[in-house]
Design a protein around this motif. Structure first.
Motif, short mmCIF file in Angstrom:
data_model
loop_
_atom_site.label_atom_id
_atom_site.label_comp_id
_atom_site.label_asym_id
_atom_site.label_seq_id
_atom_site.Cartn_x
_atom_site.Cartn_y
_atom_site.Cartn_z
N ALA A 68 48.84 -52.63 57.81
CA ALA A 68 48.52 -51.23 57.52
C ALA A 68 49.75 -50.34 57.49
N GLU A 69 50.77 -50.70 58.28
CA GLU A 69 51.95 -49.82 58.35
C GLU A 69 53.14 -50.60 58.89
N VAL A 83 51.64 -51.92 62.39
CA VAL A 83 50.19 -51.77 62.58
C VAL A 83 49.44 -52.78 61.71
N ALA A 97 45.49 -53.96 60.57
CA ALA A 97 44.10 -53.52 60.51
C ALA A 97 43.22 -54.74 60.26
N TYR A 98 42.10 -54.82 61.00
CA TYR A 98 41.17 -55.94 60.82
C TYR A 98 39.75 -55.46 61.12
N ASP A 155 37.54 -50.15 60.39
CA ASP A 155 38.50 -51.17 60.82
C ASP A 155 39.13 -50.81 62.16
N PHE A 186 42.60 -50.62 64.10
CA PHE A 186 44.03 -50.51 63.85
C PHE A 186 44.75 -50.75 65.18
N GLN A 187 45.66 -51.72 65.18
CA GLN A 187 46.31 -52.10 66.43
C GLN A 187 47.82 -52.23 66.23
N ASN A 188 48.57 -51.70 67.21
CA ASN A 188 50.03 -51.77 67.18
C ASN A 188 50.52 -53.11 67.74
#
Length: 300
Positions: A105-106, A149, A151-152, A161, A163-165
């Protein structure tokens, strides 16, 4: 010892020594030794001096972008491409709780170095009280850190979704050599101020560029796939050398055979670890303390 404590200690010492040097009076041209006053001869402070450096390196963060996982040139995988390798993708899906899919995502967008200790050696040839040629060699181990990041899908069935770092980091060693002209800014005394400037050379050894997802850790440093089975390899980067200049302002205290310097050094260099980005000349700062031993004490 905590780096921030060392930094604050250096600043307090610098302020104290600068205040002491500025308030020095004419009678400081003499010092007491065994109840006898001895005149400090400006020509007497002459010969070789050797010492140790301890500093707190405040790096410019521009070169840290090399470790953010973005494109680093043709033939090397960026983070997005790395995550699409079949084996890597399967392992990461497992780490995400057997998610059905995921996407990048990022990218890491705020890659920054961590301030670090600088330690080194100092050699000086003193022509007289006012003039000297100095050589410094300082070693610095740097670490750059940030997060990207992923996303899942949410396993509760909603369309939102997750979003996890996840951490991504780089590590490098820097060896800095400088040759400078050292000038005392006050007449001989037990405390003084000084100015120093000259060219410098910095060699950089890039050690690693890794990211982690769950318990898995991966090296993305110049990653490539080769062969029909997409075997993953990492290419090492040769030691890189950059030229620049430095200037520093400091204060010093004179003892029997020792000099204590507390200085603020500013370096001006262009470091281009990332071939995709045009390098720019940037400033680095290092508050630093020196303990210097005089081989001779003639004139003191």
């Amino acid at each position: 010892m905590n780096n921030s404590i060392i930094f604050r200690t250096l600043i307090v010492l610098a302020i104290g020594m600068l205040s002491f040097g500025l308030s020095a009076q004419d009678d400081e041209f003499e010092e007491r030794r065994d109840e006898n006053f001895v005149f400090i001869d400006p020509q007497g402070k002459k010969g070789f001096m050797f010492g140790l450096n301890l500093g707190y390196f405040l790096p410019n963060d521009d070169p840290a972008g090399f470790y953010d996982g973005t494109d680093k040139g043709e033939g090397f995988l960026d983070l997005q491409e790395f995550l699409q390798i079949d084996r890597i993708r399967t392992e990461i899906l497992e780490q995400l709780g057997n998610a059905s899919t995921f996407r990048l995502a990022e990218y890491a967008s705020e890659m920054r170095y961590t301030n670090s200790l600088a330690v080194g050696a100092h050699v000086r040839y003193q022509f007289n009280w006012y003039n000297a040629i100095v050589l410094d060699a300082n070693f610095i181990s740097l670490k750059a850190e940030d997060f990207f990041v992923l996303a899942y899908p949410n396993d509760n069935g909603t369309s939102q979704d997750i979003f996890q770092n996840f951490p991504i980091e780089g590590q490098e060693d820097r060896l800095n050599f400088s040759l400078g002209y050292h000038l005392a800014l006050a007449e001989p005394g037990s405390a003084s101020m000084n100015f120093e400037f000259g060219p410098e050379i910095t060699s950089i050894n890039v050690k690693s560029n890794r990211f982690s997802v769950g318990s898995r850790s991966y090296s993305i440093l110049r990653a490539q796939t080769i062969g029909g089975n997409n075997q993953l390899i990492n290419n090492q980067i040769p030691t890189l050398t950059y030229f620049g200049a430095y200037a520093q302002l400091g204060a010093n205290l004179e003892f029997d055979k020792f000099t204590v310097d507390v200085v603020w050094r500013t370096s001006f260099q262009k470091i281009d670890l990332n071939p995709v980005l045009a390098p720019k000349r940037r400033l680095n700062h290092t508050p630093m303390a020196r303990l210097v031993y005089r081989l001779t004490v003639k004139g003191f």
